[in-house]
Design a protein around this motif. Sequence first.
Motif, PDB file in Angstrom:
ATOM      1  N   TRP A  88       0.833  -1.205   0.000  1.00  0.00           N
ATOM      2  CA  TRP A  88       0.000   0.000   0.000  1.00  0.00           C
ATOM      3  C   TRP A  88       0.870   1.258   0.000  1.00  0.00           C
ATOM      4  CZ3 TRP A  88      -4.853  -0.344  -1.307  1.00  0.00           C
ATOM      5  CH2 TRP A  88      -5.606  -1.479  -0.983  1.00  0.00           C
ATOM      6  N   PRO A 103      -1.648  -6.482  -2.550  1.00  0.00           N
ATOM      7  CA  PRO A 103      -1.610  -6.489  -1.077  1.00  0.00           C
ATOM      8  C   PRO A 103      -2.398  -7.690  -0.548  1.00  0.00           C
ATOM      9  CG  PRO A 103      -3.176  -4.842  -1.840  1.00  0.00           C
ATOM     10  CD  PRO A 103      -2.560  -5.451  -3.072  1.00  0.00           C
ATOM     11  N   GLU A 107      -3.609  -4.419   5.589  1.00  0.00           N
ATOM     12  CA  GLU A 107      -4.170  -3.114   5.268  1.00  0.00           C
ATOM     13  C   GLU A 107      -3.064  -2.063   5.259  1.00  0.00           C
ATOM     14  OE1 GLU A 107      -4.106  -3.072   9.752  1.00  0.00           O
ATOM     15  OE2 GLU A 107      -4.205  -4.533   8.119  1.00  0.00           O
ATOM     16  N   SER A 108      -3.420  -0.854   4.833  1.00  0.00           N
ATOM     17  CA  SER A 108      -2.458   0.244   4.838  1.00  0.00           C
ATOM     18  C   SER A 108      -2.270   0.795   6.249  1.00  0.00           C
ATOM     19  CB  SER A 108      -2.937   1.372   3.916  1.00  0.00           C
ATOM     20  OG  SER A 108      -2.072   2.487   4.019  1.00  0.00           O
ATOM     21  N   VAL A 125      -3.446   7.307   0.657  1.00  0.00           N
ATOM     22  CA  VAL A 125      -3.230   6.190  -0.258  1.00  0.00           C
ATOM     23  C   VAL A 125      -3.356   6.638  -1.713  1.00  0.00           C
ATOM     24  CG1 VAL A 125      -4.258   4.033  -1.106  1.00  0.00           C
ATOM     25  CG2 VAL A 125      -3.828   4.339   1.337  1.00  0.00           C
ATOM     26  N   ILE A 141      -5.121  -2.713  -8.473  1.00  0.00           N
ATOM     27  CA  ILE A 141      -4.856  -3.226  -7.137  1.00  0.00           C
ATOM     28  C   ILE A 141      -5.687  -4.485  -6.946  1.00  0.00           C
ATOM     29  CG2 ILE A 141      -4.957  -2.774  -4.659  1.00  0.00           C
ATOM     30  CD1 ILE A 141      -4.851   0.234  -5.324  1.00  0.00           C
TER      31      ILE A 141
END
Length: 205
Positions: A88, A103, A107-108, A125, A141
Motif C-alpha cells: 500500500w 496487497p 491493510e495500509s 493512499v 490493485i
Amino acid sequence: QLTSAGAIAPTIVVFATYYPDRSFATEDYEDDYALNRFFATTEIDTLIETVESRYTTFARGDTSDESLLASRRHRAFGGFSMGATTTWDVFALRPQYFYGYMPMAGESWIGREEDADEERIGQLVTDGALRAGYGPSDFRILASVGSEDPALWDMTPQIDELREDYPDLMTEDSLQLWIDEGESHSMDSVDNQVEHNLPLLFPGK
C-alpha cells in the motif's frame, strides 16, 4: 508452474525482505513499520535499479526515470501481511514505477503516526496516483485475504472507504478484493492468492 501451464506470461519474480538483516526482526511486528516505509521510499529504488539493469525486461537495461516510467505497465509489487502494508505504501508513494499491486492479507498503515481515520488514510493512499494524473486504467490493485483471516476485517473498511470516496478512481476493475474461502493467515493462502492474482496482472497467451 503458472508459467509452464500458460497461466501467466514469462515473469521475473523477486522475493525481497524489508529487514536489512535478521537482527532487525523483533517479537512485535508492529515495530516494523519504519522498515516498511524505508523499503517503500528508499530501498525500492535500489531494488528496481538492480533488477532492471541485470535482467532482460521491458526497460531493456535502461534504468533512467523516463524508461522506468514508460515500462511501468510491466511491473508489479505485492506482499503478504506486513508485506501488504509495504505494498500500500508503494502504491501511495511510488505509483509511477508500478502498474500492478497485490496487497495480500494486510491493510495500509499510512498515516499511522497521525492516528489517521479511514477518510484520511484514503487521501494518503490515493495522493500519489491523483498527483500523477492517473485514472482507473493506469493501475490495478488486486487485494486478497483468507475468509478466516483477521486481516479481512482490517482491509474491508479501508477498501470500502476508497471505493466510496474515490469512485472514479477506485472502480471495480482498478481495485478488486478476492476472498480465499476457508483459509486463514497462512502460507497455503499465500499460494492461493498468488495463483489467483498473477494471471490477472500478467496473463499468459
